[in-house]
Design a protein around this motif. Sequence first.
Motif, short mmCIF file in Angstrom:
data_model
loop_
_atom_site.label_atom_id
_atom_site.label_comp_id
_atom_site.label_asym_id
_atom_site.label_seq_id
_atom_site.Cartn_x
_atom_site.Cartn_y
_atom_site.Cartn_z
N MET A 139 0.85 -1.18 0.00
CA MET A 139 0.00 0.00 0.00
C MET A 139 0.89 1.24 0.00
N ALA A 140 0.62 2.14 -0.89
CA ALA A 140 1.38 3.39 -1.00
C ALA A 140 0.78 4.46 -0.09
N LEU A 141 1.61 5.42 0.29
CA LEU A 141 1.15 6.50 1.15
C LEU A 141 -0.05 7.23 0.55
N GLY A 142 -0.05 7.40 -0.75
CA GLY A 142 -1.15 8.09 -1.42
C GLY A 142 -2.46 7.32 -1.39
N ASP A 143 -2.39 6.03 -1.06
CA ASP A 143 -3.59 5.19 -1.00
C ASP A 143 -4.28 5.27 0.36
N VAL A 144 -3.64 5.90 1.32
CA VAL A 144 -4.18 5.99 2.67
C VAL A 144 -4.95 7.30 2.82
N ASN A 145 -6.11 7.24 3.47
CA ASN A 145 -6.89 8.45 3.73
C ASN A 145 -6.23 9.19 4.89
N LEU A 146 -5.21 9.96 4.57
CA LEU A 146 -4.41 10.64 5.57
C LEU A 146 -4.38 12.13 5.26
N THR A 147 -4.50 12.93 6.29
CA THR A 147 -4.38 14.37 6.14
C THR A 147 -3.12 14.81 6.86
N ALA A 148 -2.31 15.60 6.21
CA ALA A 148 -1.13 16.18 6.85
C ALA A 148 -1.49 17.61 7.26
N VAL A 149 -1.15 17.93 8.49
CA VAL A 149 -1.45 19.26 9.02
C VAL A 149 -0.15 19.91 9.46
N VAL A 150 0.10 21.10 8.97
CA VAL A 150 1.24 21.88 9.44
C VAL A 150 0.70 23.01 10.30
N ILE A 151 1.28 23.13 11.49
CA ILE A 151 0.88 24.17 12.43
C ILE A 151 1.85 25.33 12.25
N ASN A 152 1.30 26.52 12.05
CA ASN A 152 2.15 27.68 11.77
C ASN A 152 1.60 28.93 12.44
N LEU A 153 2.53 29.73 12.97
CA LEU A 153 2.16 31.02 13.55
C LEU A 153 1.84 32.01 12.43
N VAL A 154 0.78 32.76 12.57
CA VAL A 154 0.40 33.76 11.57
C VAL A 154 1.53 34.77 11.36
N ARG A 155 2.25 35.08 12.42
CA ARG A 155 3.34 36.06 12.31
C ARG A 155 4.58 35.51 11.65
N ARG A 156 4.56 34.24 11.22
CA ARG A 156 5.72 33.64 10.56
C ARG A 156 5.36 33.06 9.18
N PRO A 157 4.87 33.90 8.28
CA PRO A 157 4.54 33.41 6.94
C PRO A 157 5.77 32.92 6.19
N ASP A 158 6.95 33.41 6.57
CA ASP A 158 8.18 32.95 5.93
C ASP A 158 8.42 31.46 6.19
N ARG A 159 8.15 31.01 7.40
CA ARG A 159 8.32 29.60 7.73
C ARG A 159 7.33 28.73 6.95
N LEU A 160 6.11 29.21 6.84
CA LEU A 160 5.11 28.45 6.10
C LEU A 160 5.49 28.37 4.62
N ALA A 161 5.96 29.46 4.06
CA ALA A 161 6.37 29.46 2.65
C ALA A 161 7.53 28.50 2.42
N ALA A 162 8.48 28.50 3.33
CA ALA A 162 9.63 27.58 3.20
C ALA A 162 9.18 26.14 3.32
N PHE A 163 8.26 25.87 4.26
CA PHE A 163 7.76 24.51 4.41
C PHE A 163 7.01 24.06 3.17
N ARG A 164 6.13 24.93 2.66
CA ARG A 164 5.37 24.58 1.46
C ARG A 164 6.29 24.28 0.28
#
Length: 69
Positions: A1-26
């Motif tokens: 079974m591949a990872l894409g076959d699993v009903n899985l949601t990935a959640v990244v927790i990010n501070l609103v004041r750190r959009p730079d970190r979110l952009a780098a993660f994305r």
Amino acid sequence: MALGDVNLTAVVINLVRRPDRLAAFRARWDAAGAPVALRVQEAFDAGYVGCTASHLAVLDSCTSPVLVL
């Protein structure tokens, strides 16, 4: 079974004041070609208590398996 076959949601927790970190993660997430949908959870900005509250909010909102990043 591949990872894409699993009903899985990935959640990244990010501070609103750190959009730079979110952009780098994305950018890394997209470059990796992860076959899992990504949801952003706005973090509670209150130190350790906020970190705990942010993770609990993610767990409380999910009805399927979740990967918290």
